[in-house]
Design a protein around this motif. Structure first.
Motif, PDB file in Angstrom:
ATOM      1  N   GLN A  34       0.868  -1.190   0.000  1.00 46.91           N
ATOM      2  CA  GLN A  34       0.000   0.000   0.000  1.00 46.91           C
ATOM      3  C   GLN A  34       0.893   1.225   0.000  1.00 46.91           C
ATOM      4  O   GLN A  34       2.001   1.200   0.538  1.00 46.91           O
ATOM      5  N   PHE A  35       0.373   2.323  -0.607  1.00 45.80           N
ATOM      6  CA  PHE A  35       1.127   3.565  -0.572  1.00 45.80           C
ATOM      7  C   PHE A  35       1.108   4.104   0.850  1.00 45.80           C
ATOM      8  O   PHE A  35       0.091   4.094   1.532  1.00 45.80           O
ATOM      9  N   GLN A  46      -0.583   8.534  -3.715  1.00 46.27           N
ATOM     10  CA  GLN A  46      -1.505   7.619  -4.376  1.00 46.27           C
ATOM     11  C   GLN A  46      -2.472   8.385  -5.287  1.00 46.27           C
ATOM     12  O   GLN A  46      -2.708   7.988  -6.421  1.00 46.27           O
ATOM     13  N   ARG A  47      -3.034   9.493  -4.798  1.00 48.22           N
ATOM     14  CA  ARG A  47      -3.946  10.309  -5.610  1.00 48.22           C
ATOM     15  C   ARG A  47      -3.215  10.908  -6.812  1.00 48.22           C
ATOM     16  O   ARG A  47      -3.739  10.958  -7.907  1.00 48.22           O
TER      17      ARG A  47
END
Length: 169
Positions: free
Chosen positions: A155-156, A162-163
């Motif tokens: 996961q980031f 991430q966005r």
């Protein structure tokens, strides 16, 4: 007188026939003998020679023909046999390759890992993902700290990153 003339005529005819027979007989007999012998010899020799020539010619012709047929048949048979064997080998090899590829594709399409591998290879070919993805993710997690690991998933660490990356794609 009549009897004397008959007797004289018979004796004269007999003497003339004997004279002619003795002079012409040996030459005529020799001539006839040579003619008959020569003609008979020629006829018998021709017949025997023709029969022997036909037999030898037929035997030689059959031998040569059978030898040619056998050689041509053997050559053709071996050529066709090797061609069929080569075609059978190529056909079996092609069938094996196509069967393995189809089986592999069908088997991989039923698993999550198969879809993952196909997607990873496709994206790597297009230059949208590194070829060594797992090495890249491990480096991003352990060395760079951009990712965190939650079980088997990455996961980031930062929602803003991430966005940002989601917007580029």
């Amino acid at each position: 007188m009549l009897t004397g003339g008959l007797t004289g005529g018979l004796l004269g005819g007999l003497a003339a026939g004997l004279t002619i027979g003795l002079t012409n007989g040996p030459t005529g007999g020799l001539t006839n003998g040579l003619t008959v012998g020569l003609l008979s010899g020629l006829a018998i020799g021709f017949t025997n020679g023709l029969a022997a020539g036909l037999a030898v010619g037929l035997a030689a012709g059959l031998t040569i023909t059978l030898t040619n047929w056998l050689a041509n048949g053997l050559t053709t048979g071996l050529t066709v046999g090797f061609t069929v064997a080569a075609g059978l080998t190529v056909g079996l090899a092609t069938g094996l390759v196509i069967g393995l590829a189809t089986g592999l594709a069908a088997g991989l399409s039923r698993t999550t890992w198969g879809w993952f591998a196909a997607a990873r290879w496709w994206l790597a070919l297009r230059g949208q993902l590194p070829w060594r993805l797992m090495r890249f993710l491990t480096d991003a997690h352990q060395q760079r700290g951009a990712l965190r690991q939650a079980g088997a998933a990455y996961q980031f660490r930062h929602a803003e990153l991430q966005r940002h990356l989601a917007g580029r794609l």
